[in-house]
Write an enzyme that holds these catalytic residues in place. Structure first.
Site, PDB file in Angstrom:
ATOM      1  N   ASN A 174       0.851  -1.193   0.000  1.00 28.28           N
ATOM      2  CA  ASN A 174       0.000   0.000   0.000  1.00 28.28           C
ATOM      3  C   ASN A 174       0.881   1.234   0.000  1.00 28.28           C
ATOM      4  O   ASN A 174       2.022   1.190   0.465  1.00 28.28           O
ATOM      5  CB  ASN A 174      -0.894   0.008   1.252  1.00 28.28           C
ATOM      6  CG  ASN A 174      -1.846   1.199   1.277  1.00 28.28           C
ATOM      7  OD1 ASN A 174      -2.436   1.547   0.240  1.00 28.28           O
ATOM      8  ND2 ASN A 174      -1.992   1.836   2.429  1.00 28.28           N
ATOM      9  N   HIS A 190       0.710   5.219   1.356  1.00 24.25           N
ATOM     10  CA  HIS A 190      -0.069   6.111   2.219  1.00 24.25           C
ATOM     11  C   HIS A 190       0.590   7.489   2.196  1.00 24.25           C
ATOM     12  O   HIS A 190       1.813   7.593   2.328  1.00 24.25           O
ATOM     13  CB  HIS A 190      -0.111   5.557   3.654  1.00 24.25           C
ATOM     14  CG  HIS A 190      -0.977   6.374   4.547  1.00 24.25           C
ATOM     15  ND1 HIS A 190      -2.351   6.371   4.458  1.00 24.25           N
ATOM     16  CD2 HIS A 190      -0.663   7.262   5.528  1.00 24.25           C
ATOM     17  CE1 HIS A 190      -2.855   7.202   5.344  1.00 24.25           C
ATOM     18  NE2 HIS A 190      -1.855   7.752   6.018  1.00 24.25           N
TER      19      HIS A 190
HETATM   20  C1  GRF Z   1      -2.977   8.523  -2.856  1.00 22.12           C
HETATM   21  O1  GRF Z   1      -2.753   9.723  -2.187  1.00 22.12           O
HETATM   22  C2  GRF Z   1      -2.489   7.355  -2.031  1.00 22.12           C
HETATM   23  O2  GRF Z   1      -1.403   7.688  -1.221  1.00 22.12           O
HETATM   24  C3  GRF Z   1      -3.685   7.036  -1.169  1.00 22.12           C
HETATM   25  O3  GRF Z   1      -4.792   7.258  -2.000  1.00 22.12           O
HETATM   26  C4  GRF Z   1      -4.453   8.217  -3.010  1.00 22.12           C
HETATM   27  C5  GRF Z   1      -4.756   7.549  -4.316  1.00 22.12           C
HETATM   28  O4  GRF Z   1      -4.557   8.433  -5.393  1.00 22.12           O
HETATM   29  N1  GRF Z   1      -3.605   5.697  -0.646  1.00 22.12           N
HETATM   30  P1  GRF Z   1      -4.606   7.858  -6.866  1.00 22.12           P
HETATM   31  O5  GRF Z   1      -5.987   7.226  -7.046  1.00 22.12           O
HETATM   32  O6  GRF Z   1      -3.509   6.865  -7.033  1.00 22.12           O
HETATM   33  O7  GRF Z   1      -4.452   9.067  -7.750  1.00 22.12           O
END
Ligand code: GRF
Length: 214
Positions: free
Chosen positions: A118, A120
Site C-alpha cells: 500500500n 499512504h
Molecule cells: C494517494 O494519495 C495514495 O497515497 C492514497 O490514495 C491516493 C490515491 O490516489 N492511498 P490515486 O488514485 O492513485 O491518484
C-alpha cells in the site's frame, strides 16, 4: 531475521486494486512501459470496487485486463473472496493497493502473506486513515511525505519498505502539499515494487532490510 522475499526470476504479475482516479496505478504502468519496472513486472489485472472509478476507465483504455466488483452494500468477506479469486485466476504475485478505499478482511490478507503493498500519503506511523495530508498540514508539520508498506491486519501499519519526505512550505495549503506529496508517490511506489520483486530483502522485527546482491 526472516526472509520472505525469495528471489524472483520471472516477471512479477501485479494485481492493482483501486477505487478512484488511479494516478498511482498510471505511474506504475508508465514505469513498466519505460521506467524502473520495465522487465521486472507486468500488470495482470486492474480491479476496482467502484463502478465509475476513473482509474478503471484508464485501465480499460490501456487495454489491460480489468474487473469490477462493486463493494457497496456487500459483506466484506464475500466481496474480498471475489477479489481474491479474481487475483488468483490472473496468477497475481503481488497485490498493489493504489487508492483502494476499502479495508481488507483478515482472510484476504492471510491469502497473500507479505504480498500486498500500500502507499499512504504520510510519514507513518503519523496520520493514518483518511486525509493524511490535511492532517499533517493542520498539525503544523514542517516535514511531510509518503510511505510504501506491506499490508497487515491493522490500518496503515505493516512493515515499511520506503518513505519519501518533503518540506512543508510556508506558502503551502493542504491542497498544494497533497499535490507535492503525490509527485513523490508516483516514483516511490515503482521503486518499492522493484525492491520487493527483486526478492533481495529480509525482515528484522518490523525493519525491512535490503540484501546486497552477491
Ligand atoms: C494517494 O494519495 C495514495 O497515497 C492514497 O490514495 C491516493 C490515491 O490516489 N492511498 P490515486 O488514485 O492513485 O491518484
Amino acid at each position: 531475521m526472516s526472509r520472505p522475499g525469495a528471489a524472483q526470476h520471472r516477471v512479477a504479475r501485479l494485481g492493482i486494486l483501486l477505487s478512484g482516479r488511479g494516478s498511482n496505478f498510471l505511474a506504475i504502468a508508465k514505469s513498466i512501459e519505460s521506467g524502473s519496472l520495465k522487465g521486472l513486472a507486468d500488470i495482470a489485472v486492474v480491479i476496482a470496487n467502484v463502478e465509475d472509478a476513473p482509474g478503471l476507465a484508464a485501465a480499460r483504455e490501456l487495454g489491460l485486463p480489468t474487473a469490477l466488483f462493486v463493494s457497496k452494500g456487500r459483506k466484506r468477506a464475500e466481496h474480498d473472496a471475489d477479489v481474491a479469486a479474481c487475483l488468483s485466476e490472473h496468477e497475481v504475485d503481488l497485490v498493489i493497493l493504489a487508492g483502494y478505499m476499502r479495508l481488507l478482511s483478515p482472510e484476504f490478507i492471510a491469502a497473500f502473506p507479505n504480498r500486498i503493498l500500500n502507499i499512504h500519503p504520510s510519514l507513518l506511523p503519523a496520520f493514518t486513515g483518511l486525509d493524511a495530508q490535511t492532517q499533517a498540514f493542520e498539525y503544523g508539520c514542517t516535514v511531510a511525505g509518503c510511505t510504501v508498506h506491506f499490508v497487515d491486519e491493522h490500518l496503515d501499519h505493516g512493515v515499511i519498505i520506503l518513505q519519501r519526505a518533503i518540506p512543508v512550505l510556508e506558502t503551502d495549503d493542504a491542497h498544494s502539499l497533497a499535490e507535492r506529496i503525490l509527485v513523490e508517490e508516483h516514483t516511490a511506489y515503482a521503486e518499492a515494487i522493484a525492491r520487493v520483486v527483486s526478492g533481495q530483502y529480509c525482515f528484522e522485527g518490523r525493519r525491512y532490510l535490503r540484501i546486497a546482491e552477491a
